[in-house]
Design a protein around this motif. Structure first.
Motif, short mmCIF file in Angstrom:
data_model
loop_
_atom_site.label_atom_id
_atom_site.label_comp_id
_atom_site.label_asym_id
_atom_site.label_seq_id
_atom_site.Cartn_x
_atom_site.Cartn_y
_atom_site.Cartn_z
N TYR A 37 0.82 -1.21 0.00
CA TYR A 37 0.00 0.00 0.00
C TYR A 37 0.86 1.27 0.00
CZ TYR A 37 -4.11 2.85 1.00
OH TYR A 37 -5.13 3.77 0.92
N VAL A 38 2.10 1.14 0.46
CA VAL A 38 2.99 2.29 0.48
C VAL A 38 3.50 2.60 -0.94
CG1 VAL A 38 5.15 3.20 1.43
CG2 VAL A 38 3.65 1.80 2.86
N LEU A 39 3.57 1.59 -1.79
CA LEU A 39 4.24 1.75 -3.08
C LEU A 39 3.65 2.84 -3.99
CD1 LEU A 39 5.15 -1.95 -3.94
CD2 LEU A 39 6.40 -0.27 -2.59
N PRO A 40 2.31 2.97 -4.13
CA PRO A 40 1.82 4.02 -5.05
C PRO A 40 2.13 5.43 -4.55
CG PRO A 40 -0.04 2.85 -4.03
CD PRO A 40 1.20 2.09 -3.68
N TRP A 41 2.61 5.56 -3.34
CA TRP A 41 3.11 6.83 -2.80
C TRP A 41 2.08 7.95 -2.89
CZ3 TRP A 41 6.66 6.52 0.57
CH2 TRP A 41 7.40 7.62 0.95
N GLY A 42 0.85 7.60 -2.51
CA GLY A 42 -0.17 8.63 -2.34
C GLY A 42 -0.14 9.13 -0.89
N GLN A 43 -1.08 10.02 -0.57
CA GLN A 43 -1.13 10.56 0.78
C GLN A 43 -1.33 9.47 1.84
OE1 GLN A 43 0.20 13.22 1.65
NE2 GLN A 43 -1.41 14.69 2.16
N MET A 44 -2.23 8.53 1.59
CA MET A 44 -2.46 7.47 2.59
C MET A 44 -1.27 6.52 2.67
SD MET A 44 -4.95 7.58 4.56
CE MET A 44 -6.07 8.95 4.65
N SER A 45 -0.60 6.30 1.52
CA SER A 45 0.61 5.48 1.55
C SER A 45 1.60 6.08 2.54
CB SER A 45 1.29 5.48 0.17
OG SER A 45 0.46 4.94 -0.80
N PHE A 46 1.85 7.36 2.33
CA PHE A 46 2.87 8.03 3.13
C PHE A 46 2.47 8.11 4.60
CE2 PHE A 46 4.68 11.72 5.17
CZ PHE A 46 6.03 11.59 4.87
N TRP A 47 1.24 8.57 4.85
CA TRP A 47 0.85 8.80 6.24
C TRP A 47 0.53 7.50 6.95
CZ3 TRP A 47 2.20 13.00 8.63
CH2 TRP A 47 2.51 14.12 7.85
N GLY A 48 0.02 6.51 6.23
CA GLY A 48 -0.17 5.19 6.83
C GLY A 48 1.17 4.63 7.27
N ALA A 49 2.16 4.72 6.38
CA ALA A 49 3.49 4.22 6.71
C ALA A 49 4.07 4.97 7.90
CB ALA A 49 4.42 4.35 5.50
#
Ligand code: HEM
Lengths: 426, 273
Positions: A146-158
């Motif tokens: 889920y981090v790979l597409p590097w959207g806002q949720m990717s970044f903040w979830g990580a």
């Protein structure tokens, strides 16, 4: 997995191979002739569905990986490049993203099947524990994917999830910076997550192999929970269960296809179509739906370290489940009380999932706490006591007899109703 | 006798206990106050040709939407991931390749290319293979021209907002006078559909702003609808192909599933299970 073949093949080429590497006879014994209880219901088809989805994720993932670029300034656009310019790239990506969701739908049904029919009990404890390892590996894989597409949720979830490790006393911060490869989630983090996201599914495949191996030692449990007594209780896996599994797979794929083709973004979060921006925090950071129950448990505990411990304990408790459930009777069909507590647990988990998506405030927190306490109480208090106090129903002498009782119209289970006796369906 | 009644009592208790527990848990979960929900404005309901499993884009609408983008929005909003060639691809506005050549050359901005033989960058008219040239060289420039606010890129905007096309339509047609009690930031406009209610974009649309050559009404509502549809296409250019293949896949699965069901029934007929 026997070392030497006991089957004598007429075809000289087949015989030549099989006497040197008994792969053909092993397949025949384990995938074709394998004696399988004849009373398995459709809840037993999810193992095959799960194996298929691991395959779908690996195949689509491999092709995505040929077009994806793991760099903070390129990742988002490379996914859009897949969506726009790669032949059927949109299909691959939607299959992969929704495939992860349906993988989890299947695994949760598979797990609750095990809980209902007592499949974790002797002699299948290790099989069950390997299953919990599979769940953990799936979670790690999906989280990093889920981090790979590097959207806002990717970044903040990580950011949120990796930050949890900072709760560890003394070494917490050091561990988090080690995970990040820096002082915040950044390019090194994305790169290592990509590397691990590529690796873990293959580890998963190996653990699935062990899971199936451990299954083929005692054989399948079944809706009656009574072990196989004689040949009359079983039928060969092929063609009976190959065809039945195939049918169930097609039904499951129908729902999967409905999402891939008609609701491809429904299970995701719209914010992940906004490129990651470390300077803008989204209003609500929510993980993917399949993590929500655990997220609710995490936030139910007022203390950060306590929350992290509770979240991991929610899975750890499954590891020791075979020793927490003191009842000798496996199937909930013959455990009138356990059956009710089972459904309460199902409702509790769904409730936790609902609460995990809500902001951590007011009544939501209180409800999360109640459900979290109940979740643990189910495993740590109710199950040990139930085995002692519950009056179970008389067990059938064999699988064949339980089948006869069902068709003979009557006996104890008839009145229980369809909802509480899913084994009667199909 | 007493033994027995005690036993039944215990049994009744144990039977009731789970039910009572469920009730308690459910009550706990339902007692969650609605207070937590933020105040959000229900979106205007608007029908699009691409709604539903068989919906497709309206070519004329996408062409008009492109015109609105070029003549109004493109002075502030970039659309980095779109190329002129996309405008003639299947499932989109369906311009002809000749039209696309003209549209690329006529875009309000030229494309920056280079470096040339002596190492200088230069401007030249757009070609179908070019991406839409952005209005600002970087985000800082975009903010400087917009009161510090950043006009978001349009490429995937329709998927980056909940109910994208409805939201964009509601936003564009939803400007109102600010309620008396509300203190407005400098250079912001009241729009109840925007989170927080204050948006730094002046109402971009007004009646008669863009010249339509088909008979479509030249109203704010129509412009808003057309640009919303255009942005949905831009965000999901393969939607028509997806739905078409999807239908074939679903039919295939139903047929195969049916055949398998009867195969399974026949196979299992003689097995007592
Ligand atoms: C257990 C199996 C797997 C699971 C559960 C899984 C899960 C995920 C998830 C949830 C995403 C984010 C999708 C999105 O929102 O866009 C993702 C992305 C990705 N995965 Fe996997 N994955 C698996 C296996 C693999 C494998 C084996 C590979 C490579 C060989 C792979 C390569 C990728 C790539 C390149 C992306 C980024 C593209 C994208 O975001 O669509 N995955 N994965």
């Amino acid at each position: 997995m026997s070392g030497h073949s006991t089957i004598h093949y007429k075809n000289p080429v087949v015989r030549w191979i099989d006497t040197r590497l008994p792969i053909i006879s092993t397949m025949q014994v384990n995938a074709m002739d394998f004696p399988t209880p004849k009373n398995l219901n459709y809840f037993w088809t999810f193992g095959g569905i799960l194996t298929l989805f691991l395959g779908i994720q690996i195949v689509t993932g491999l092709i995505l990986a040929m077009h994806y670029t793991a760099h903070v300034s390129l990742a988002f656009n490379s996914v859009e490049h897949i969506m726009r310019d790669v032949n059927y790239g949109w299909l691959l990506r939607y299959m992969h993203a929704n495939g992860a969701s349906f993988f989890f739908i299947a695994v949760y049904i598979h797990i609750f099947r095990g809980l209902y029919y007592g499949s974790y009990k002797q002699p299948r404890e290790l099989l069950w524990m390997i299953g919990v390892v599979i769940l953990l590996l799936m979670m790690a894989t999906a989280f990093m994917g889920y981090v790979l597409p590097w959207g806002q949720m990717s970044f903040w979830g990580a950011t949120v999830i990796t930050n949890l490790f900072s709760a560890i006393p003394l070494v917490g911060t050091a561990i988090v910076e080690w995970l990040w490869g820096g002082f915040a989630v950044g390019n090194p983090t994305l790169n290592r997550f990509y590397s691990l996201h590529y690796l873990l599914p293959f580890v998963l495949a190996a653990v699935v192999f062990l899971h199936i191996w451990a299954l083929h030692v005692p054989g399948n449990n079944n809706p009656s929970g009574v072990e196989v007594k004689s040949d009359k209780d079983t039928i060969p896996f092929h063609p009976y269960y190959t065809v039945k599994d195939f049918f169930a797979i097609i039904v499951f794929l129908f729902f999967y296809a409905a999402f891939v083709f008609y609701l491809p973004n429904t299970l995701g979060h719209t914010d992940n179509y906004i490129p990651a921006n470390p300077l803008v925090t989204p209003a609500h950071i929510v993980p993917e739906w399949y993590f929500l129950p655990f997220y609710a448990i995490l936030r139910a505990v007022p203390d950060k370290l306590g929350g992290v411990i509770a979240m991991f304990a929610a899975i750890a408790v499954l590891f020791v489940l075979p020793w927490l459930d003191t009842s000798k009777v496996k199937s909930a069909t013959f455990r009138p009380l356990y059956r009710q507590f089972f459904w309460i647990l199902v409702i509790t988990c769904i409730g936790l999932g609902y609460l995990g998506a809500k902001p951590p405030e007011g009544g939501y927190v209180i409800a999360s706490r109640i459900l979290t306490i109940y979740y643990f109480a189910h495993f740590l208090v109710i199950l040990p006591l139930l085995g002692i106090f519950e009056r179970t129903k008389p067990l059938p002498a064999s699988i064949s007899e339980s089948v006869l009782a069902k068709h003979g119209g009557g006996g104890a289970t008839a009145a229980a109703g369809a909802a509480s006796a899913p084994e009667n369906r199909g | 006798m007493t033994m027995r009644s005690a036993k039944t009592k215990a049994m009744i208790l144990t039977r009731i206990a789970p039910v009572a527990l469920t009730a308690a848990i459910a009550a706990g979960a339902l007692a969650v106050p609605a207070q937590a929900a933020e105040e959000t404005h229900a979106l205007k309901s608007v029908h699009f040709s691409f709604d539903g499993p068989f919906g497709t884009f309206d070519r004329g609408q996408l062409q008009r939407g492109y015109k609105v983008y070029v003549e109004v929005c493109s002075s502030c909003h970039s659309m980095d991931l779109l190329a002129f060639r996309n405008l003639s691809e299947e499932g989109g506005p369906d311009f002809t390749p000749e039209q696309v050549r003209v549209l690329a050359a006529d875009f309000p901005r030229e494309v920056i290319d280079g470096p040339d033989d002596v190492g200088d960058m230069f401007e030249r008219p757009g070609k179908p293979s070019d991406n839409f040239p952005p209005p600002f060289p970087n985000q800082a420039a975009a903010r400087a021209s917009n009161n510090g606010a950043l006009p978001p890129d349009f490429s995937v905007l329709a998927k980056a907002r909940h109910a994208g096309p409805e939201y964009i339509y509601s936003l564009l047609t939803g400007y109102e006078d600010a309620p008396a009690h509300m203190e407005m930031r400098d250079g912001s406009y009241y729009n109840p559909y925007f989170p927080g209610g204050q948006i730094s974009m002046a109402p971009p649309l007004s009646d008669e702003l863009v010249e339509y050559t088909d008979d479509s009404p030249m109203t704010t509502e129509q412009y808003a609808k057309d640009i919303s549809a255009f942005l949905m296409w831009a965000a999901e250019p393969k939607m028509e192909e997806r739905k078409r293949i999807g239908f074939q896949v679903m039919v295939f699965l139903v047929v195969l599933g049916g055949l398998l069901y009867f195969t399974k029934q026949k196979l299992w007929r003689d097995v007592e299970h």
